[in-house]
Design a protein around this motif. Structure first.
Motif, PDB file in Angstrom:
ATOM      1  N   LEU A   1      -8.190   4.585  -1.746  1.00  0.00           N
ATOM      2  CA  LEU A   1      -9.436   5.167  -0.883  1.00  0.00           C
ATOM      3  C   LEU A   1      -8.858   6.403  -0.486  1.00  0.00           C
ATOM      4  O   LEU A   1      -7.735   6.655   0.440  1.00  0.00           O
TER       5      LEU A   1
ATOM      6  N   LEU B   1     -15.034   9.207   3.235  1.00  0.00           N
ATOM      7  CA  LEU B   1     -14.143   8.204   2.539  1.00  0.00           C
ATOM      8  C   LEU B   1     -14.763   8.237   1.183  1.00  0.00           C
ATOM      9  O   LEU B   1     -16.033   7.894   0.931  1.00  0.00           O
ATOM     10  N   GLU B   2     -13.854   8.344   0.249  1.00  0.00           N
ATOM     11  CA  GLU B   2     -14.117   8.374  -1.182  1.00  0.00           C
ATOM     12  C   GLU B   2     -13.559   7.240  -1.932  1.00  0.00           C
ATOM     13  O   GLU B   2     -12.197   7.304  -2.091  1.00  0.00           O
ATOM     14  N   PRO B   3     -14.319   6.088  -2.178  1.00  0.00           N
ATOM     15  CA  PRO B   3     -13.314   5.078  -2.837  1.00  0.00           C
ATOM     16  C   PRO B   3     -13.260   5.325  -4.369  1.00  0.00           C
ATOM     17  O   PRO B   3     -13.860   6.085  -5.030  1.00  0.00           O
TER      18      PRO B   3
ATOM     19  N   THR C   1      -4.007   0.778  -3.212  1.00  0.00           N
ATOM     20  CA  THR C   1      -3.531  -0.650  -2.952  1.00  0.00           C
ATOM     21  C   THR C   1      -3.325  -1.348  -4.307  1.00  0.00           C
ATOM     22  O   THR C   1      -3.004  -2.306  -4.251  1.00  0.00           O
TER      23      THR C   1
ATOM     24  N   ALA D   1     -13.364   4.293   6.618  1.00  0.00           N
ATOM     25  CA  ALA D   1     -14.389   4.823   6.966  1.00  0.00           C
ATOM     26  C   ALA D   1     -14.510   5.389   8.284  1.00  0.00           C
ATOM     27  O   ALA D   1     -14.958   6.678   8.479  1.00  0.00           O
TER      28      ALA D   1
ATOM     29  N   PHE E   1      -8.114  -3.573  -0.532  1.00  0.00           N
ATOM     30  CA  PHE E   1      -8.904  -2.330  -0.758  1.00  0.00           C
ATOM     31  C   PHE E   1     -10.146  -2.627   0.089  1.00  0.00           C
ATOM     32  O   PHE E   1     -10.562  -2.021   0.786  1.00  0.00           O
ATOM     33  N   ASP E   2     -10.651  -4.056  -0.107  1.00  0.00           N
ATOM     34  CA  ASP E   2     -11.860  -4.395   0.833  1.00  0.00           C
ATOM     35  C   ASP E   2     -11.563  -4.586   2.314  1.00  0.00           C
ATOM     36  O   ASP E   2     -12.496  -3.957   2.998  1.00  0.00           O
TER      37      ASP E   2
ATOM     38  N   THR F   1       0.906  -1.210   0.103  1.00  0.00           N
ATOM     39  CA  THR F   1       0.115  -0.081   0.108  1.00  0.00           C
ATOM     40  C   THR F   1       1.006   1.248   0.049  1.00  0.00           C
ATOM     41  O   THR F   1       2.144   1.145   0.451  1.00  0.00           O
TER      42      THR F   1
ATOM     43  N   ARG G   1     -11.388  -0.688   3.459  1.00  0.00           N
ATOM     44  CA  ARG G   1     -12.567   0.281   3.255  1.00  0.00           C
ATOM     45  C   ARG G   1     -13.279   0.685   4.666  1.00  0.00           C
ATOM     46  O   ARG G   1     -13.374   1.664   4.772  1.00  0.00           O
ATOM     47  N   GLY G   2     -13.723  -0.485   5.543  1.00  0.00           N
ATOM     48  CA  GLY G   2     -14.439  -0.012   6.677  1.00  0.00           C
ATOM     49  C   GLY G   2     -13.362   0.560   7.718  1.00  0.00           C
ATOM     50  O   GLY G   2     -13.897   1.954   8.290  1.00  0.00           O
TER      51      GLY G   2
ATOM     52  N   GLN H   1      -7.396  -5.808  -4.558  1.00  0.00           N
ATOM     53  CA  GLN H   1      -8.711  -5.789  -4.288  1.00  0.00           C
ATOM     54  C   GLN H   1      -9.101  -6.329  -2.945  1.00  0.00           C
ATOM     55  O   GLN H   1      -9.823  -5.817  -2.121  1.00  0.00           O
TER      56      GLN H   1
END
Length: 288
Positions: A195, A188-190, A160, A178, A170-171, A147, A174-175, A167
């Motif tokens: 991110l 948070l803007e994906p 990422t 955020a 990234f997943d 990263t 994300r949480g 992916q």
């Protein structure tokens, strides 16, 4: 009566929607009252693993030089700092682009070619707090490897794309990101394997709509490639409902199907976008 493929120039790709064809026809009919809005990364520049290595496609500036003198205005709308987009785009000091505007940081910064200066609002204090905590958050989630943190001045982003499993990284992030953003009053803007944590109320839709209102444009074109461009798409939809024809262009990517599904015209990346802009300039020259 709406525009049909038959009454549009043959040298231009035909939008698949009636609204898009009407938008293109309006631009061709009164180009001096048209505003062309363009995202930078993925639209004027190829997506690359290291964002600091991104540069405008070799055909982008020649296309803009051909188009800009024939329309009311061209605005580059980007999440990057305005000055960075100007440098990476090679926009400064180009005679044909003396009225180009770069709306950086989703409109929080503005560079005008005519003055060569950047104007900016005060930064959000939450960005500094997030910047300080971010390394610890990445470490706790085992996300350091591959990263990359991009410092954007008024925002900060985690990429990422260079991770072993982009992916999955990234997943997983994300949480937590955020939650970090919300704790400091940010959102948070994906995006495409990125991110971004940035202040609320900053988006390309607000920036583009305000600029269109400022110019008094009677038609618009917006081209983008990523989730952050959906807000600009929504702004164009609102303009259409208010009687301002518009054309939505997607710089095609399999990574962001949502944009392609909403676009009037899908082009396969920055080279094709530059080609379209050059062809549009040629069509306007023929109609002059």
């Amino acid at each position: 009566m709406g525009s049909t493929p038959e009454n549009l120039p043959k040298n231009l790709p035909t939008p698949v929607t009636a609204a898009g064809r009407d938008g293109l026809a309006a631009i061709l009919g009164r180009p001096e009252k048209a505003v062309v809005g363009l995202d930078f990364d993925g639209t004027l520049a190829e997506i690359v693993p290291d964002p600091e290595q991104a540069r405008a496609h070799p055909e982008a500036v020649p296309a803009l030089k051909a188009l800009a003198p024939r329309v009311g205005s061209v605005a580059v709308v980007t999440g990057r700092p305005a000055g960075v987009a100007v440098r990476y785009g090679g926009f400064a000091g180009v005679p044909e682009l003396e009225h180009l505007v770069v709306l950086g940081h989703y409109g929080a910064e503005r560079w005008d070619a005519v003055t060569g200066t950047v104007h900016a609002s005060a930064p959000h204090p939450g960005v500094a707090s997030v910047r300080a905590e971010l390394p610890g958050v990445l470490d706790r989630h085992g996300a350091w490897t591959g990263t990359w943190i991009e410092e954007k001045g008024r925002a900060v982003a985690v990429h990422t794309r260079r991770a072993k499993e982009p992916q999955a990284a990234f997943d997983a992030l994300r949480g937590p990101l955020a939650e970090l953003a919300a704790r400091h009053g940010l959102v948070l803007e994906p995006g495409r394997m990125v991110l971004e944590l940035r202040p609320p109320g900053m988006d390309k839709g607000v920036a583009f709509a305000e600029y269109v209102k400022e110019t008094g444009a009677t038609s618009v074109l917006y081209a983008g490639d990523d989730l952050g461009d959906l807000a600009a798409y929504a702004a164009v939809d609102k303009l259409r409902s208010d009687g301002v024809p518009g054309l939505l262009v997607c710089s095609g990517s399999e990574e962001v199907a949502e944009l392609a599904e909403r676009a009037d015209l899908v082009l396969p990346g920055p080279a094709a976008v530059a080609g379209f802009l050059k062809d549009l300039a040629a069509a306007l020259a023929q109609g002059a």
